[in-house]
Design a protein around this motif. Structure first.
Motif, PDB file in Angstrom:
ATOM      1  N   ASN A   1      24.377   3.704 -21.389  1.00 20.75           N
ATOM      2  CA  ASN A   1      25.578   2.892 -21.191  1.00 20.75           C
ATOM      3  C   ASN A   1      25.246   1.581 -20.462  1.00 20.75           C
ATOM      4  O   ASN A   1      26.011   1.096 -19.621  1.00 20.75           O
ATOM      5  CB  ASN A   1      26.655   3.663 -20.424  1.00 20.75           C
ATOM      6  N   LEU A   2      24.054   1.039 -20.796  1.00 23.79           N
ATOM      7  CA  LEU A   2      23.565  -0.220 -20.213  1.00 23.79           C
ATOM      8  C   LEU A   2      23.382  -0.131 -18.704  1.00 23.79           C
ATOM      9  O   LEU A   2      23.381  -1.149 -18.016  1.00 23.79           O
ATOM     10  CB  LEU A   2      24.500  -1.385 -20.573  1.00 23.79           C
ATOM     11  N   ARG A   3      23.190   1.060 -18.174  1.00 23.93           N
ATOM     12  CA  ARG A   3      22.924   1.251 -16.761  1.00 23.93           C
ATOM     13  C   ARG A   3      21.570   1.941 -16.604  1.00 23.93           C
ATOM     14  O   ARG A   3      21.218   2.809 -17.404  1.00 23.93           O
ATOM     15  CB  ARG A   3      24.011   2.108 -16.105  1.00 23.93           C
ATOM     16  N   PRO A   4      20.786   1.551 -15.594  1.00 21.83           N
ATOM     17  CA  PRO A   4      19.478   2.194 -15.398  1.00 21.83           C
ATOM     18  C   PRO A   4      19.621   3.702 -15.219  1.00 21.83           C
ATOM     19  O   PRO A   4      20.414   4.180 -14.418  1.00 21.83           O
ATOM     20  CB  PRO A   4      18.939   1.527 -14.132  1.00 21.83           C
ATOM     21  N   TYR A   5      18.829   4.450 -15.984  1.00 20.30           N
ATOM     22  CA  TYR A   5      18.923   5.908 -15.977  1.00 20.30           C
ATOM     23  C   TYR A   5      17.622   6.551 -15.501  1.00 20.30           C
ATOM     24  O   TYR A   5      17.643   7.491 -14.707  1.00 20.30           O
ATOM     25  CB  TYR A   5      19.262   6.394 -17.384  1.00 20.30           C
ATOM     26  N   PHE A   6      16.485   6.055 -15.967  1.00 24.14           N
ATOM     27  CA  PHE A   6      15.208   6.666 -15.601  1.00 24.14           C
ATOM     28  C   PHE A   6      14.106   5.625 -15.780  1.00 24.14           C
ATOM     29  O   PHE A   6      14.199   4.726 -16.609  1.00 24.14           O
ATOM     30  CB  PHE A   6      14.914   7.890 -16.473  1.00 24.14           C
ATOM     31  N   LYS A   7      13.066   5.790 -14.973  1.00 27.33           N
ATOM     32  CA  LYS A   7      11.887   4.929 -15.059  1.00 27.33           C
ATOM     33  C   LYS A   7      10.652   5.810 -15.159  1.00 27.33           C
ATOM     34  O   LYS A   7      10.357   6.599 -14.258  1.00 27.33           O
ATOM     35  CB  LYS A   7      11.790   4.018 -13.836  1.00 27.33           C
ATOM     36  N   PHE A   8       9.956   5.676 -16.272  1.00 28.54           N
ATOM     37  CA  PHE A   8       8.710   6.432 -16.481  1.00 28.54           C
ATOM     38  C   PHE A   8       7.534   5.482 -16.294  1.00 28.54           C
ATOM     39  O   PHE A   8       7.498   4.393 -16.866  1.00 28.54           O
ATOM     40  CB  PHE A   8       8.674   7.039 -17.880  1.00 28.54           C
ATOM     41  N   THR A   9       6.577   5.905 -15.471  1.00 20.80           N
ATOM     42  CA  THR A   9       5.385   5.112 -15.213  1.00 20.80           C
ATOM     43  C   THR A   9       4.168   5.845 -15.754  1.00 20.80           C
ATOM     44  O   THR A   9       4.038   7.069 -15.570  1.00 20.80           O
ATOM     45  CB  THR A   9       5.210   4.855 -13.709  1.00 20.80           C
ATOM     46  N   LEU A  10       3.292   5.127 -16.409  1.00 16.54           N
ATOM     47  CA  LEU A  10       2.077   5.732 -16.940  1.00 16.54           C
ATOM     48  C   LEU A  10       1.219   6.294 -15.815  1.00 16.54           C
ATOM     49  O   LEU A  10       1.158   5.708 -14.714  1.00 16.54           O
ATOM     50  CB  LEU A  10       1.272   4.685 -17.721  1.00 16.54           C
ATOM     51  N   PRO A  11       0.581   7.415 -16.035  1.00 17.74           N
ATOM     52  CA  PRO A  11      -0.287   7.977 -14.979  1.00 17.74           C
ATOM     53  C   PRO A  11      -1.451   7.045 -14.677  1.00 17.74           C
ATOM     54  O   PRO A  11      -1.978   6.366 -15.553  1.00 17.74           O
ATOM     55  CB  PRO A  11      -0.753   9.309 -15.575  1.00 17.74           C
ATOM     56  N   GLN A  12      -1.842   7.030 -13.389  1.00 17.33           N
ATOM     57  CA  GLN A  12      -2.934   6.161 -12.971  1.00 17.33           C
ATOM     58  C   GLN A  12      -4.270   6.679 -13.493  1.00 17.33           C
ATOM     59  O   GLN A  12      -4.458   7.885 -13.710  1.00 17.33           O
ATOM     60  CB  GLN A  12      -2.976   6.069 -11.450  1.00 17.33           C
ATOM     61  N   LEU A  13      -5.198   5.743 -13.674  1.00 16.35           N
ATOM     62  CA  LEU A  13      -6.526   6.067 -14.181  1.00 16.35           C
ATOM     63  C   LEU A  13      -7.525   6.068 -13.039  1.00 16.35           C
ATOM     64  O   LEU A  13      -7.357   5.344 -12.047  1.00 16.35           O
ATOM     65  CB  LEU A  13      -6.935   5.042 -15.246  1.00 16.35           C
ATOM     66  N   PRO A  14      -8.578   6.843 -13.148  1.00 11.16           N
ATOM     67  CA  PRO A  14      -9.594   6.849 -12.077  1.00 11.16           C
ATOM     68  C   PRO A  14     -10.310   5.501 -12.022  1.00 11.16           C
ATOM     69  O   PRO A  14     -10.692   4.942 -13.053  1.00 11.16           O
ATOM     70  CB  PRO A  14     -10.536   7.988 -12.486  1.00 11.16           C
TER      71      PRO A  14
ATOM     72  N   PRO B   1     -13.139  -0.466 -17.130  1.00 13.78           N
ATOM     73  CA  PRO B   1     -12.720  -1.811 -16.735  1.00 13.78           C
ATOM     74  C   PRO B   1     -12.331  -1.869 -15.261  1.00 13.78           C
ATOM     75  O   PRO B   1     -12.062  -0.850 -14.613  1.00 13.78           O
ATOM     76  CB  PRO B   1     -11.523  -2.097 -17.646  1.00 13.78           C
ATOM     77  N   LEU B   2     -12.277  -3.093 -14.747  1.00 10.18           N
ATOM     78  CA  LEU B   2     -11.931  -3.299 -13.346  1.00 10.18           C
ATOM     79  C   LEU B   2     -10.428  -3.155 -13.137  1.00 10.18           C
ATOM     80  O   LEU B   2      -9.631  -3.241 -14.077  1.00 10.18           O
ATOM     81  CB  LEU B   2     -12.382  -4.691 -12.888  1.00 10.18           C
ATOM     82  N   SER B   3     -10.057  -2.948 -11.891  1.00  8.75           N
ATOM     83  CA  SER B   3      -8.646  -2.841 -11.539  1.00  8.75           C
ATOM     84  C   SER B   3      -8.009  -4.230 -11.497  1.00  8.75           C
ATOM     85  O   SER B   3      -8.698  -5.266 -11.529  1.00  8.75           O
ATOM     86  CB  SER B   3      -8.489  -2.149 -10.187  1.00  8.75           C
ATOM     87  N   VAL B   4      -6.689  -4.243 -11.385  1.00 12.43           N
ATOM     88  CA  VAL B   4      -5.964  -5.518 -11.328  1.00 12.43           C
ATOM     89  C   VAL B   4      -6.321  -6.274 -10.051  1.00 12.43           C
ATOM     90  O   VAL B   4      -6.431  -7.506 -10.048  1.00 12.43           O
ATOM     91  CB  VAL B   4      -4.449  -5.241 -11.409  1.00 12.43           C
ATOM     92  N   GLN B   5      -6.541  -5.557  -8.990  1.00  9.88           N
ATOM     93  CA  GLN B   5      -6.904  -6.196  -7.719  1.00  9.88           C
ATOM     94  C   GLN B   5      -8.213  -6.970  -7.856  1.00  9.88           C
ATOM     95  O   GLN B   5      -8.323  -8.125  -7.410  1.00  9.88           O
ATOM     96  CB  GLN B   5      -7.013  -5.132  -6.627  1.00  9.88           C
ATOM     97  N   SER B   6      -9.215  -6.372  -8.485  1.00 11.11           N
ATOM     98  CA  SER B   6     -10.497  -7.052  -8.658  1.00 11.11           C
ATOM     99  C   SER B   6     -10.379  -8.212  -9.633  1.00 11.11           C
ATOM    100  O   SER B   6     -11.008  -9.266  -9.436  1.00 11.11           O
ATOM    101  CB  SER B   6     -11.550  -6.056  -9.130  1.00 11.11           C
TER     102      SER B   6
ATOM    103  N   LYS C   1      -6.360  -1.573   1.267  1.00 12.26           N
ATOM    104  CA  LYS C   1      -5.599  -0.865   0.228  1.00 12.26           C
ATOM    105  C   LYS C   1      -6.547  -0.117  -0.694  1.00 12.26           C
ATOM    106  O   LYS C   1      -7.675  -0.536  -0.945  1.00 12.26           O
ATOM    107  CB  LYS C   1      -4.766  -1.865  -0.585  1.00 12.26           C
ATOM    108  N   SER C   2      -6.060   0.997  -1.209  1.00 18.96           N
ATOM    109  CA  SER C   2      -6.869   1.787  -2.142  1.00 18.96           C
ATOM    110  C   SER C   2      -6.879   1.135  -3.527  1.00 18.96           C
ATOM    111  O   SER C   2      -5.903   0.496  -3.938  1.00 18.96           O
ATOM    112  CB  SER C   2      -6.321   3.216  -2.244  1.00 18.96           C
ATOM    113  N   ILE C   3      -7.988   1.329  -4.233  1.00 21.27           N
ATOM    114  CA  ILE C   3      -8.132   0.748  -5.571  1.00 21.27           C
ATOM    115  C   ILE C   3      -7.313   1.575  -6.558  1.00 21.27           C
ATOM    116  O   ILE C   3      -7.445   2.807  -6.618  1.00 21.27           O
ATOM    117  CB  ILE C   3      -9.606   0.715  -5.990  1.00 21.27           C
ATOM    118  N   ARG C   4      -6.456   0.908  -7.308  1.00 22.92           N
ATOM    119  CA  ARG C   4      -5.636   1.574  -8.328  1.00 22.92           C
ATOM    120  C   ARG C   4      -5.863   0.888  -9.671  1.00 22.92           C
ATOM    121  O   ARG C   4      -5.756  -0.326  -9.769  1.00 22.92           O
ATOM    122  CB  ARG C   4      -4.152   1.512  -7.966  1.00 22.92           C
TER     123      ARG C   4
END
Length: 590
Positions: A117-130, A166-171, A192-195
């Motif tokens: 109904n055009l209202r935020p219902y759920f947010k799915f985030t992809l699992p993080q990679l090692p 590949p490198l992380s976004v931080q790098s 901060k930890s590398i994600r």
């Protein structure tokens, strides 16, 4: 009078061209400021009131923030900002409960935002990679101040060129900085930890267990990590994960997840991979000669557009069916489905401002637009079932409605004969032998025909004589009488001197069984010995095969052979003893 007549003729031609057109011009706004592509256009009944609206994932060019726009008719109903560029939009039913309101899924960055109904219902985030272990070790050293920022940059560049992970976004952000900004960045992020987070490149829907139009569907995601994920429509957990050799950019699915499905993924390496249920790796691969710019499934044919200005049709096993060359580069593709007439076709937007509609390789229609079309969408909009929505390169919006009386005819997009008709065929030259043979056929045509007819009659006569001889010598495998329609087939196995003889009996009648038959073998007792030469045949059911087996031993050491005949006896009915001597059974050879 002449001017008036010319103006009347011009207006008449305009009216006739408008009447012959299959489309009605509903709306055109060159300043709509909509910049998107076909994967981010979706038509859906968002409120369950039967009023279909247009969902647009706007890219926001010129430094503007990406936005989610919802249009009702030509006007924008609502807008909401997006944190990243949209990758795809899709509508699907999450559950069977009433009211059956579809949900809107928008893929943006590593997340899928689900609206109801055009209202935020759920947010799915992809699992993080090692993360890369070497990269992690470098940032740990920077945290302890054991390496300076310049050394960190050099070592990270070496990892980026050689490492498989590949490198992380931080790098990656660190490598883009100037030398004066590196130290402040390291001090800010070294604790901060590398994600390492992947992003979504494409998305589509797959029916879960039913093929109905209003059935529950799963989301299928393609990621930058060369993976395909199938999400549960209710819990948004990963139901299946499949790996690809390259990053997917276009997806086409068919079937149901719980039953059987096929998935085609066009990837950045120029290949299309086919996957099926319970397959972790691709089953088939279609190697293209150029990069794909679009993928559409029409019935059981995969239509692929390439950057070599051509459309290709393939089967799901990778066999090329046809190829059509386009006059200009293909910018976008989508499916046109007219369910009332059972029509499915491919729409291709070209760089010259044309939208071409093809069914297989036959051109059905050509739509000319003021600007090049970058996105296409066909379906129900508002309360019109067949509406074509196009956005142009300059941000314009074009809405056309297909006439209810419109019928697509092959070749309707082009007037006149096809270009191939004007090509001159490379005919071979007439040789002297060909000319002499032609003259001979003209002069002796009657004699040649008579000779052919005589040979044909002689062939038929020889075939008839051979058939009669087979019937008289009981060598025919089919009974010649209508009373007992039998078929017999003998098979001899072995190298000698002992052979296995199998006799196959079959009742060739349609409904009448045969009962009371006996079979015996007639042979030269000086050449052969049969331990069992007499059989009682069981009830012969029509259509079934009954094998009778016995063994034959050759007694001659000189290699002499003879014929073994099978005799079928209808019944052991003895004749009247008064008929000159011993009684004998009434039998018939077969």
């Amino acid at each position: 009078m002449a001017a008036a007549s010319s103006s009347d003729s011009d207006s008449g031609r305009a009216e006739s061209s408008e009447a012959s057109s299959k489309w009605l011009d509903a709306h055109y706004d060159p300043m709509a400021n909509i910049h998107t592509f076909s994967a981010c256009l979706e038509l859906a009944d968002l409120h369950g009131d039967g009023e279909y609206k247009l969902v647009v994932g706007d890219l926001g060019p010129g430094g503007q923030q990406p936005r989610l726009k919802v249009l009702k008719g030509p006007t924008v109903l609502s807008e909401s900002p997006l944190p990243a560029l949209p990758a795809a939009a899709a509508t699907f039913l999450m559950e069977q409960h009433e009211p059956r309101t579809p949900a809107l899924a928008l893929a943006s960055g590593p997340c899928v935002y689900v609206y109801k109904n055009l209202r935020p219902y759920f947010k799915f985030t992809l699992p993080q990679l090692p993360p890369n272990p070497l990269e992690q070790d470098l940032w740990n050293q920077a945290k302890e101040d054991r390496i300076d920022p310049l050394t960190l940059k050099e070592m990270l560049e070496g990892i980026r060129e050689k490492a498989e992970v590949p490198l992380s976004v931080q790098s990656l952000r660190f490598l883009q900085l100037e030398l004066s900004e590196m130290e402040a960045f390291v001090n800010q992020h070294k604790s901060k930890s590398i994600r390492r987070q992947t992003v979504i490149t494409t998305m589509t829907t797959l029916k879960k267990n039913l093929a109905d139009e209003d059935a529950v569907s799963c989301l299928v995601l393609g990621t930058e990590n060369k993976e395909l994920l199938v999400l549960d429509p209710e819990a948004f957990t990963v139901l299946a994960k499949m790996s690809l050799p390259s990053v997917p950019v276009f997806l086409e699915v068919s079937g149901q997840f719980d039953v059987e499905f096929r998935l085609a993924a066009a990837c950045r390496n120029g290949n299309i991979y086919m996957l099926r249920r319970d397959s972790k790796r691709p089953k088939y691969c279609i190697e293209l000669s150029a990069q794909p710019v679009g993928l559409v499934r029409v019935h059981k044919v995969l239509v692929v557009g390439s950057n070599q200005d051509s459309l290709h049709g393939f089967t799901h096993k990778g066999k090329r069916l046809w190829t059509v060359q386009m006059p200009e580069a293909i910018l976008t593709m989508n499916l046109l489905e007219q369910r009332s007439r059972g029509l499915q076709a491919v729409m291709a937007g070209l760089a010259n401002g044309e939208v071409r509609i093809y069914r297989d390789k036959a051109l059905l229609s050509v739509i000319r637009t003021p600007d090049a079309v970058t996105s296409l969408c066909f379906g129900r909009y508002g309360r019109e079932d067949h509406t074509l929505i196009m956005t142009t390169r300059g941000g314009g919006l074009i809405i056309k409605i297909l006439k209810r009386t419109a019928v697509f005819v092959e070749g309707g997009g082009e007037a006149g004969p096809p270009p191939a008709q004007a090509m001159k065929l490379n005919m071979p030259r007439k040789t002297r032998l060909y000319v002499d043979q032609t003259l001979r056929e003209r002069e002796a045509g009657t004699a040649m025909h008579r000779t052919f007819q005589a040979d044909l009659y002689l062939l038929r006569l020889r075939a008839a004589r051979a058939y009669v001889q087979a019937l008289e010598s009981s060598l025919s495998p089919v009974s010649a009488t209508a009373r007992e329609p039998l078929k017999l087939h003998a098979v001899v196995q072995g190298l000698g001197p002992t052979f296995k003889l199998t006799l196959h009996l079959q009742n060739t009648s349609t409904a009448r069984p045969i009962l009371g038959l006996l079979v015996c073998f007639l042979y030269n007792e000086g050449l052969y010995a049969l331990p069992r030469a007499f059989f009682k045949v069981p009830l012969l059911v029509p259509g079934l095969n009954y094998p009778l087996e016995t063994f034959v031993e050759s007694l001659s050491d000189k290699g002499i052979s003879d014929i073994i005949k099978g005799t079928r006896v209808r019944a052991l009915v003895w004749e009247d003893p008064t008929c000159r001597g011993a009684a004998r059974p009434v039998s018939r050879n077969y």
